[in-house]
Write a protein that holds these residues in place. Structure first.
Motif, PDB file in Angstrom:
ATOM      1  N   MET A 112      11.568  49.465  11.352  1.00  0.00           N
ATOM      2  CA  MET A 112      12.337  48.521  12.162  1.00  0.00           C
ATOM      3  C   MET A 112      11.595  47.196  12.246  1.00  0.00           C
ATOM      4  O   MET A 112      10.411  47.161  12.568  1.00  0.00           O
TER       5      MET A 112
ATOM      6  N   LEU B  64      12.011  43.487  14.073  1.00  0.00           N
ATOM      7  CA  LEU B  64      12.752  42.687  15.053  1.00  0.00           C
ATOM      8  C   LEU B  64      13.200  41.370  14.429  1.00  0.00           C
ATOM      9  O   LEU B  64      12.445  40.720  13.695  1.00  0.00           O
TER      10      LEU B  64
ATOM     11  N   CYS C 243      18.409  38.163  18.425  1.00  0.00           N
ATOM     12  CA  CYS C 243      18.377  38.815  19.737  1.00  0.00           C
ATOM     13  C   CYS C 243      19.090  37.966  20.784  1.00  0.00           C
ATOM     14  O   CYS C 243      19.134  36.740  20.692  1.00  0.00           O
TER      15      CYS C 243
ATOM     16  N   ASN D 211      18.253  43.652  21.840  1.00  0.00           N
ATOM     17  CA  ASN D 211      17.295  43.486  20.752  1.00  0.00           C
ATOM     18  C   ASN D 211      17.974  43.844  19.426  1.00  0.00           C
ATOM     19  O   ASN D 211      18.683  44.858  19.345  1.00  0.00           O
TER      20      ASN D 211
ATOM     21  N   TYR E  70      17.451  44.433  15.240  1.00  0.00           N
ATOM     22  CA  TYR E  70      16.463  44.759  14.231  1.00  0.00           C
ATOM     23  C   TYR E  70      17.135  44.894  12.864  1.00  0.00           C
ATOM     24  O   TYR E  70      18.280  45.355  12.763  1.00  0.00           O
TER      25      TYR E  70
ATOM     26  N   ILE F  62      16.765  47.355   9.877  1.00  0.00           N
ATOM     27  CA  ILE F  62      16.223  48.703   9.806  1.00  0.00           C
ATOM     28  C   ILE F  62      16.415  49.254   8.408  1.00  0.00           C
ATOM     29  O   ILE F  62      17.374  48.906   7.712  1.00  0.00           O
TER      30      ILE F  62
END
Length: 433
Positions: free
Chosen positions: A159, A161, A166, A171, A173, A175
């Motif tokens: 993950m 960020l 955001c 949040n 991410y 991934i």
């Protein structure tokens, strides 16, 4: 839960696409065709009538001649002709069908030297349409084996960020996770509410194509964990040119790659990669451990059903006009589902025993037969990408609780109202409404 079917016509000019395959373009001149049944549904043997007008800025144009083609949807017309609208309007009989199915009128007109085309498709007892694709005797054995092979591999979730994405409440991410041998990975956008707590989740599966994804941030702001995945094993936040190159290069016609081998067909890794998205969600400490939905349109509608069928942790599914559905219809004198590899059935290079065998293991109809959870469906009759015959072949095969919202005039797109109904369906299943 009671089965419920609603046929409605929603009059909004704003539309929301659930797939990147089609865009909506309004033209200055419109061929307006209105069937004489409000729900556009007839019984076999009935002869629908269309009220036709050609409008410029909503005003009917008198003394124009419309050329028309009538026939079963997506197939060659069985009748052609012309109709002159002397007073700006006219009536055309569409002809009938002897058995359940769909019939289309395609109309063309020339105004000021420009040709305009429109079409209308009506249904004949669509709730009685039966699928044509065979169900392999070892269907579940095959897929249980595929799940077992994939499930033995570590997820190895990574993950990263994305601060620029955001929000104050969520949040976001990028991934990636492992889904197959040799380190093959899936990529997606994961959104998690910032506030401490346990949350329900939605797995968003994509329509066909090769592109970037921004994540289902709005749903996350409403209190859901959301995972939006791509299917091609490439990051989903690259530049557009990267996807353009892949789309026209190695991933062109990806939907038929290795179609002659059910173990190696392209969608094997797609189905397993999407299914492992459920594993990712269930591994998150913020997930409430119970409430998980799948959601998608077109190819995503297919994947939503597939994942819900393969993984009992999914509690409900949303499917808009699913692709990969009853693809063998063309071998039985009617339309089949996207990607229409059997359209020219007699001459199709895909009409071979090996490829037909593979289709049986991947056709969404056969996953739909095994669904155990509630499903929300929505579609239109004018869809020429995922035609309604293929959609109803899937819907009619489902024995679990189901709800259908038909908006007849829509094609391969949906109104915002349909999305609202779909989300309300999830809330209802999760006792959040």
């Amino acid at each position: 839960m009671k089965k419920r079917v609603s046929f409605v016509i929603v009059l909004f000019s704003c539309v929301t696409l659930l797939s990147a395959q089609v865009s909506i373009n309004k033209t200055y001149v419109n061929i307006r065709m209105v069937p004489n049944h409000a729900d556009w549904v007839y019984k076999p043997g009935e002869n629908p009538e269309l009220s036709i007008s050609v409008e410029k800025s909503t005003e009917a144009i008198p003394n124009v001649t419309v050329s028309y083609e009538l026939g079963p949807e997506m197939l060659s017309p069985d009748k052609t002709g012309t109709l002159t609208l002397k007073n700006g309007t006219g009536v055309l009989k569409m002809g009938t069908m002897k058995k359940p199915g769909f019939r289309t009128c395609k109309a063309t007109v020339s105004v000021d030297g420009v040709n305009y085309t429109n079409w209308v498709t009506v249904g004949f007892s669509p709730d009685e349409i039966k699928p044509t694709v065979p169900y392999p005797a070892d269907f579940m054995t095959f897929w249980n084996d595929q799940k077992s092979k994939s499930g033995r591999l570590p997820l190895d979730v990574n993950m990263v960020l994305l601060p620029e994405k955001c929000t104050s409440a969520v949040n976001v991410y990028q991934i990636s996770y492992n889904y197959a041998s040799h380190g093959a990975r899936f990529y997606g956008i994961l959104c998690i509410p910032k506030a401490e707590g346990k949350y329900p989740a939605i797995l968003h599966v994509p329509g066909a194509g090769v592109r970037s994804y921004g994540g289902a941030i709005e749903d996350a702001e409403r209190g859901f964990i959301t995972l939006q995945v791509g299917i091609h094993g490439i990051p989903v936040n690259l530049s557009g040119q990267v996807y353009n190159n892949l789309r026209s290069g190695i991933l062109r016609d990806y939907n038929i790659i290795n179609l002659d081998n059910k173990e190696a067909y392209y969608y094997n890794k797609v189905y397993m990669g999407c299914k492992r998205g459920v594993d990712v969600i269930c591994s998150l400490p913020q997930f409430d451990g119970e409430h998980l939905a799948t959601y998608g349109g077109s190819q995503g509608g297919a994947l939503s059903i597939v994942v819900a069928s393969l993984d009992s942790r999914v509690k409900c599914a949303i499917a808009f006009y699913p692709a990969l559905s009853d693809m063998t219809g063309y071998l039985h004198g009617r339309t089949g589902g996207w990607p229409h590899m059997l359209k020219d059935s007699e001459n199709s290079i895909h009409n071979t025993p090996e490829k037909l065998e593979t289709i049986g293991y991947y056709d969404v109809v056969n996953f739909a037969r095994n669904l155990k959870v509630p499903v929300f469906f929505s579609c239109g009759f004018n869809d020429r990408v995922c035609p309604p015959t293929s959609t109803f072949s899937v819907y009619n095969s489902i024995t679990s609780p189901k709800e259908l919202m038909v908006v007849p005039e829509t094609a391969h797109w949906a109104y915002p109202d349909q999305r609202v109904r779909a989300f309300d369906f999830i809330l209802k299943q999760f006792n959040m409404k």
